[in-house]
Design an enzyme around this catalytic site. Structure first.
Site, PDB file in Angstrom:
ATOM      1  N   SER A  45      -9.872  -0.268   7.297  1.00  0.00           N
ATOM      2  CA  SER A  45      -9.355  -0.155   5.931  1.00  0.00           C
ATOM      3  C   SER A  45      -8.709  -1.400   5.339  1.00  0.00           C
ATOM      4  O   SER A  45      -8.395  -1.403   4.152  1.00  0.00           O
ATOM      5  CB  SER A  45      -8.347   0.986   5.851  1.00  0.00           C
ATOM      6  OG  SER A  45      -9.026   2.189   5.692  1.00  0.00           O
ATOM      7  N   LYS A  53       0.840  -1.204   0.000  1.00  0.00           N
ATOM      8  CA  LYS A  53       0.000   0.000   0.000  1.00  0.00           C
ATOM      9  C   LYS A  53       0.875   1.253   0.000  1.00  0.00           C
ATOM     10  O   LYS A  53       1.900   1.305   0.697  1.00  0.00           O
ATOM     11  CB  LYS A  53      -0.908  -0.011   1.240  1.00  0.00           C
ATOM     12  CG  LYS A  53      -1.921   1.124   1.282  1.00  0.00           C
ATOM     13  CD  LYS A  53      -2.832   0.989   2.501  1.00  0.00           C
ATOM     14  CE  LYS A  53      -3.863   2.111   2.574  1.00  0.00           C
ATOM     15  NZ  LYS A  53      -4.732   2.000   3.767  1.00  0.00           N
ATOM     16  N   SER A 108      -9.797   2.071   3.100  1.00  0.00           N
ATOM     17  CA  SER A 108      -8.939   2.761   2.174  1.00  0.00           C
ATOM     18  C   SER A 108      -7.989   1.850   1.397  1.00  0.00           C
ATOM     19  O   SER A 108      -7.489   2.262   0.358  1.00  0.00           O
ATOM     20  CB  SER A 108      -8.113   3.799   2.922  1.00  0.00           C
ATOM     21  OG  SER A 108      -7.246   3.172   3.852  1.00  0.00           O
TER      22      SER A 108
HETATM   23  N1  GLN Z   1     -12.928   4.536   6.546  1.00  0.00           N
HETATM   24  C1  GLN Z   1     -12.287   4.909   7.769  1.00  0.00           C
HETATM   25  C2  GLN Z   1     -11.792   6.331   7.656  1.00  0.00           C
HETATM   26  O1  GLN Z   1     -12.075   6.922   6.683  1.00  0.00           O
HETATM   27  C3  GLN Z   1     -11.163   3.986   8.064  1.00  0.00           C
HETATM   28  C4  GLN Z   1      -9.981   4.304   7.267  1.00  0.00           C
HETATM   29  C5  GLN Z   1      -8.819   3.434   7.634  1.00  0.00           C
HETATM   30  O2  GLN Z   1      -8.974   2.430   8.302  1.00  0.00           O
HETATM   31  N2  GLN Z   1      -7.639   3.892   7.233  1.00  0.00           N
HETATM   32  O3  GLN Z   1     -11.163   6.862   8.517  1.00  0.00           O
END
Ligand code: GLN
Length: 484
Positions: free
Chosen positions: A178, A79, A154
């Site tokens: 995410s 990532k 994400s």
């Molecule tokens: N969707 C959540 C956020 O927007 C989690 C994102 C993540 O785990 N990096 O913060």
């Protein structure tokens, strides 16, 4: 004959060890796959084909020299919020467009030491903020099951790449879901380890008290192989745990008899898609058939996890992202004065969601609001933690849905941040409490993948992996591939 790009990590390992395959062959096959379908999937921000082939050649040259690392010669994708020396690390943000870190994250160092072949850096929401990949500052990754839909976020690029067989495994990060939510939406297996199980050194910080790196693959057995290499204490991250790392693969006995699995009814939230609930309940029935005892439990504070998360995460983000000023990293936009330059750089190169969160986080931390918002959110976090502790005194793990819906159409929720935030209802509590969590494919709803979530006690990754692997020995949802 099986096409090479569809092989999982354990299968590649066996073929390499048997001398039926070289690392160069599997790497070439995956690069060909990437070249063929990447225009439709957009899972990668950078493909490091040349470096990958070089690493593969060197792995082949070393084969047989007594190297027993499970990942030796195995291609993986990383990532783009994880630092890779001399390789573009943009966090999917324009503000880091040309940033090449001078060092590797500890997880990358460990993977390199074990002989990994890095295929490239995967797409994600900007600075890991989002649930759909649509917040990428470059282009959205797409769901391989239906390219008009989001892969989740994400870590959507990391899960899309694995679902589309562009890579047998990848690393993602999970701050509020995410890894697990996009794994569920793409029909792959994803693991968020306990906070502190894996070093965050070289992970670009979003919310430091919640962030954790974890593996994504097409089977739980493959997750265990990656986790083994990246887990463990790191002197460069003082929050990483000194607890010993068990042998995860050896723990995959296929036997889960006698385990007590709690089903918290609060996770079957109002508005959950009928097909998601049905697939999740059927998966729980399978766990019962495999010998687990299924117990109803209650976690009443669950409803407050989402507001608490979006206060704590944005507060930490507003501090962590203060360093991007156009001076120390990335491009700088010209202005009349130093302040003008900083304002223009931050105002124009951060995307709208990142700007929203910096403002929200600054607000909840500011004098007069700190006690009302930030402090209360921390108190809610403590309650959630206590509640999990009380429940885990009675049971070994929890089973829940991962996401209330399957993959949604690109564009559907972009203008409604609250609707987007609701995607994380079932995943956020584990981050607030620092617990390990895993999502594994457990069915289809409207021909799109559904993921079962398993949550465990702190540092009890082994039990989650054992249960997930036992489930995959008994079912074949994880072997389904999208028709691309
Ligand atoms: N969707 C959540 C956020 O927007 C989690 C994102 C993540 O785990 N990096 O913060």
């Amino acid at each position: 004959m099986t096409e090479l790009h569809t092989l999982g990590i354990a299968a590649i390992r066996a073929a390499l060890d048997a001398g039926d395959l070289t690392s160069v062959e599997i790497t070439e096959a995956l690069i060909a796959r990437i070249n063929a379908i990447e225009p439709r999937i957009q899972a990668f921000l950078t493909v490091t084909a040349e470096q990958a082939l070089e690493q593969a050649r060197s792995a082949d040259a070393q084969r047989g020299n007594g190297n027993t690392s499970p990942l030796h010669g195995i291609p993986l994708a990383i990532k783009d919020v994880i630092c890779t020396r001399d390789v573009q690390t943009t966090c999917a943000s324009r503000i880091l467009e040309d940033f090449k870190p001078p060092y590797n994250a500890t997880v990358v160092e460990r993977l390199n030491a074990s002989g990994m072949v890095m295929l490239g850096k995967t797409n994600c929401d900007e600075f890991a903020m989002g649930s759909s990949n649509e917040n990428s500052g470059y282009y959205p990754a797409r769901n391989p099951w239906d390219t008009d839909r989001v892969p989740g976020g994400s870590s959507g690029g990391s899960t899309a790449a694995v679902a589309a067989c562009e890579a047998p495994g990848s690393l993602g990060t999970d701050t509020g879901g995410s890894i697990r939510q996009p794994a569920a939406l793409c029909g792959v297996s994803g693991f968020k380890p306990t906070y502190g199980r894996i070093s965050r050194y070289g992970l670009v910080a979003y919310a430091s008290s919640l962030d954790q790196i974890g593996p994504i693959a097409r089977s739980v057995a493959d997750l265990a192989l990656i986790l083994q290499v990246i887990a463990g204490h790191d002197p460069l991250d003082s929050t990483s745990s000194t607890l010993p790392v068990p042998d995860y693969s050896a723990g995959l006995t296929g036997d889960m008899r006698g385990l007590r699995i709690g089903i918290p009814h609060e996770y079957f939230v109002e508005g959950i898609e009928a097909g998601v609930e049905q697939a999740t309940r059927e998966a729980i029935d399978v766990l019962r058939d495999l010998g687990a005892e299924i117990v109803d439990v209650s976690l009443p504070t669950t409803a407050y996890a989402l507001p608490a998360y979006y206060i704590i995460a944005t507060a930490e983000a507003s501090a962590n992202l203060a360093r991007y000023d156009g001076v120390r990293y990335g491009p700088r936009l010209a202005g009349e004065s130093m302040w003008d330059e900083i304002e223009r750089t931050r105002g124009e190169l951060f995307g709208p969601e990142v700007r929203r969160r910096i403002m929200l986080g600054t607000y909840v931390l500011s004098a007069g609001y700190y006690d009302a918002y930030y402090k209360r959110a921390q108190q809610v976090r403590t309650l959630i933690n206590n509640e999990f502790n009380a429940v885990f005194a009675q049971i070994d793990l929890l089973a829940t849905p991962t996401s209330p819906t399957v993959a949604f159409p690109i564009g559907q929720k972009v203008d409604d941040p609250i609707a987007m935030y609701l995607s994380d209802l079932c995943t956020l509590p584990a981050n607030l409490a620092g617990l390990p969590g895993m999502a594994i494919p457990c069915g289809l709803s409207n021909n799109l993948p559904v993921g079962l979530q398993l949550l465990g006690k702190p540092f009890d990754e082994s039990t989650l992996l054992r249960v997930g692997d036992a489930y995959q020995r008994a079912t074949d949802w994880h072997t389904m591939h999208p028709n691309l």
